[in-house]
Design an enzyme around this catalytic site. Structure first.
Site, PDB file in Angstrom:
ATOM      1  N   SER A 214     -26.471  24.246  78.333  1.00 41.53           N
ATOM      2  CA  SER A 214     -27.161  24.381  79.613  1.00 41.53           C
ATOM      3  C   SER A 214     -28.129  25.565  79.540  1.00 41.53           C
ATOM      4  CB  SER A 214     -26.140  24.524  80.745  1.00 41.53           C
ATOM      5  OG  SER A 214     -26.746  24.349  81.995  1.00 41.53           O
ATOM      6  N   GLU A 339     -25.367  13.318  82.147  1.00 43.55           N
ATOM      7  CA  GLU A 339     -25.545  14.724  82.504  1.00 43.55           C
ATOM      8  C   GLU A 339     -25.491  14.945  84.017  1.00 43.55           C
ATOM      9  OE1 GLU A 339     -25.919  17.478  80.720  1.00 43.55           O
ATOM     10  OE2 GLU A 339     -26.115  16.685  78.690  1.00 43.55           O
ATOM     11  N   HIS A 463     -22.330  16.833  82.172  1.00 38.82           N
ATOM     12  CA  HIS A 463     -22.835  18.135  81.761  1.00 38.82           C
ATOM     13  C   HIS A 463     -21.677  19.111  81.517  1.00 38.82           C
ATOM     14  CE1 HIS A 463     -26.045  21.088  81.477  1.00 38.82           C
ATOM     15  NE2 HIS A 463     -25.423  21.874  82.328  1.00 38.82           N
TER      16      HIS A 463
END
EC number: 3.1.1.1
Length: 552
Positions: A214, A339, A463
């Protein structure tokens, strides 16, 4: 007399040996700034490793050092206690929405090693892994991610770091007074510290792999293109993000910094006065001011983050990322199959879908972070309607169309920028770039953190899920079933082979095809499936909508 001397000598030797042996239970290492004493931990399968926590790598960024680039760490007297983590940097607590945690004195790192140099008779230095935590550049800390899976069967030295977050880490006056990117420059200082000191832990400074997920992935990619970071690492692993993702480069940071100055009762017309005044204000108040730029449910992602530096002696980002040439090293990039699922789940809590339906034109520019990119209000609202029609047709946002919302966020926030980064790096470099999509969904997911009832095994990985199979994440689920343990071994093997050779999973090398250097070629990647198989795939696109480029 001789017997007496002999007895005394033996007694002294015994006492000396006793003291030395007792002291040896506490691992100690000498670094440039002083001696540190650490402790022990155990890996997932019970291997004993050394841990050295909360080591300062720069001077505390407090008082006159606030808003300065990281300053050299000062030597200390005595032995530094490295058995407890250092404080997290000031930021927002994950999942709380608005609670500020951490301290301003926070520039610490943690080192884990399976063996110290004196135990290594061969004298071989070990590969080094440096993990940069994610968190939107406004929350997180290094200690949350441990090497307890990675070091089970691998002789690596693992380092995790803290860096300044939010306003304190990324404010800028848009000139030479406060150039910005101090959080990233903290990371550079940590990488330099590693170059100087990692041999003391058995690590090889000439074999360093940096990793991140990220905002950590954005950080890694930024180091890959920054002249300031050149030569400090040898391989890169980029998970679920890149410097090309829209949220990675913050917009209008100087304007936002002036807004905060006004909020804090400071001058707003002179950069020197702005910085001097903000240094006198409470650090937690400055950290909390970040929330003024997240008008709905912690969106946009990163109001403060990396920014192009227009002045300064040495710039971390001298230009927009797309114009910078990456360092020529092997790169491994990945993305999760879904995600956006964690974000669509979060948005659906507490009547969120109804709020979104009723205020779509107002909220969408913040969710997809184009509120500054498209400044004209009419065009911004028209774009919102175009996007809604593309993803939802005439259907409302609801549990039934949650997957559409996930796809929209996946495409805009991660898919486009991550695949574009892979192609850009591959086109510029001679070293290979590998890309994979993580498609395995186990007994736990980040989705369950927000809404446990909505998640079940095999749903879809989102994610952050992938990282949990490589690094043990403090406070989160411990995988204890056969299939998930198998996936841990699989992911650790992918990382370990890449860290050692620059090629992932060397036993299945025919499946791991590098991304083509020709942008006109189909996009090549490896898919890791729910059945834990590997599939070599090619696509003309990675599923990102064509008109997404228009508002990137």
């Amino acid at each position: 007399m001789k017997n007496t001397c002999g007895i005394l000598l033996n007694l002294f030797l015994f006492i000396g040996c006793f003291l030395t042996c007792s002291a040896s239970n506490t691992p100690k290492v000498q670094v440039h700034s002083g001696e540190i004493a650490g402790g022990f931990e155990y890996t997932y399968n019970g291997r004993k490793i050394y841990s050295f926590l909360g080591i300062p790598y720069a001077s505390p960024p407090v008082q006159n050092n606030r808003f300065k680039e990281p300053q050299p760490v000062q030597p200390w007297l005595g032995v530094w206690n490295a058995t407890v983590p250092g404080s997290a940097c000031l930021g927002i607590e994950f999942g709380s929405g608005s609670k500020i945690i951490g301290q301003e004195d926070c520039l610490f790192l943690n080192v884990y090693t399976p063996k110290l140099p004196q135990e290594n008779s061969a004298g071989d230095l070990m590969n080094v892994i440096v993990h940069i935590h994610g968190g939107g550049y406004y929350f997180g800390e290094g200690i949350l991610y441990g090497p307890h899976y990675l070091l089970d069967n691998n002789d690596f030295v693992y380092v995790s770091i803290n860096y300044r977050l939010g306003v304190l880490g990324f404010a800028s006056t848009g000139d030479g007074v406060l150039t910005g990117n101090n959080g990233l420059k903290d990371q550079v200082a940590a990488l330099k510290w590693i170059q100087q000191n990692i041999v003391a832990f058995g690590g090889d400074p000439n074999s360093v792999t940096i990793t991140g997920m990220s905002a950590g992935a954005s950080s890694v990619h930024n180091h890959l293109i920054s002249p300031m970071s050149k030569g400090l690492f040898n391989r890169a692993i980029i998970q679920s993000g890149s410097a090309f993702c829209h949220w990675s480069t913050a917009e209008n940071v100087a304007q936002k910094t002036k807004y905060i100055a006004n909020l804090m009762g400071c001058p707003t017309n002179n950069s020197v006065e702005i910085v001097e005044c903000l240094r006198s204000r409470p650090a937690k108040a400055i950290a909390k001011s970040y929330l003024n730029f997240m008008p709905w449910r912690n969106f946009p992602f990163t109001p403060f983050g990396p920014t192009v530096e227009v002045a300064g002696y040495e710039k971390f980002l001298p230009d927009i990322p797309e114009k910078l040439v990456p360092h020529d090293i092997p790169v491994l990039i990945s993305i999760a199959q879904d995600e956006g699922l964690i974000f669509s789940t979060f948005l659906g809590l507490e009547n969120g879908f109804n709020e979104l339906n009723n205020n779509w034109n107002e909220h969408l520019p913040h969710i997809l972070d184009y509120n500054y990119t498209i400044s004209n209000e009419n065009l911004r609202f028209k774009t919102a309607q175009d996007i809604k029609e593309f993803y939802f047709g005439d259907k409302p946002i609801s549990k039934e169309t949650k997957s559409n919302l996930s796809k929209m966020i996946s495409d805009r926030s991660f898919g486009y920028g991550t695949s574009k980064a892979a192609q850009h790096i591959a086109a510029k470099n001679t070293a290979p770039v590998y890309f994979y999509e993580f498609g395995y969904s186990g007994n736990y997911s980040y989705v369950a953190f927000f809404d446990p009832k909505s998640y079940s095994r095999g749903s879809s990985p989102t994610h952050g899920d992938e990282t949990s199979y490589v690094l043990k994440m403090d406070g989160f689920y411990v995988y204890d079933n056969e299939e998930d343990r198998k996936m841990i071994k699989t992911m650790v093997n992918i990382w370990a082979t890449f860290i050692k050779s620059g090629v992932p999973d060397t036993e299945n090398s025919e499946i791991w095809l590098p991304v083509s250097k020709n942008l006109a070629d189909p996009f090549r990647f490896t898919k890791i499936t729910q059945q834990q198989t590997f599939e070599a795939r090619e696509q003309s696109t990675t599923g990102i909508m064509n008109f997404g480029v228009a508002y990137h």
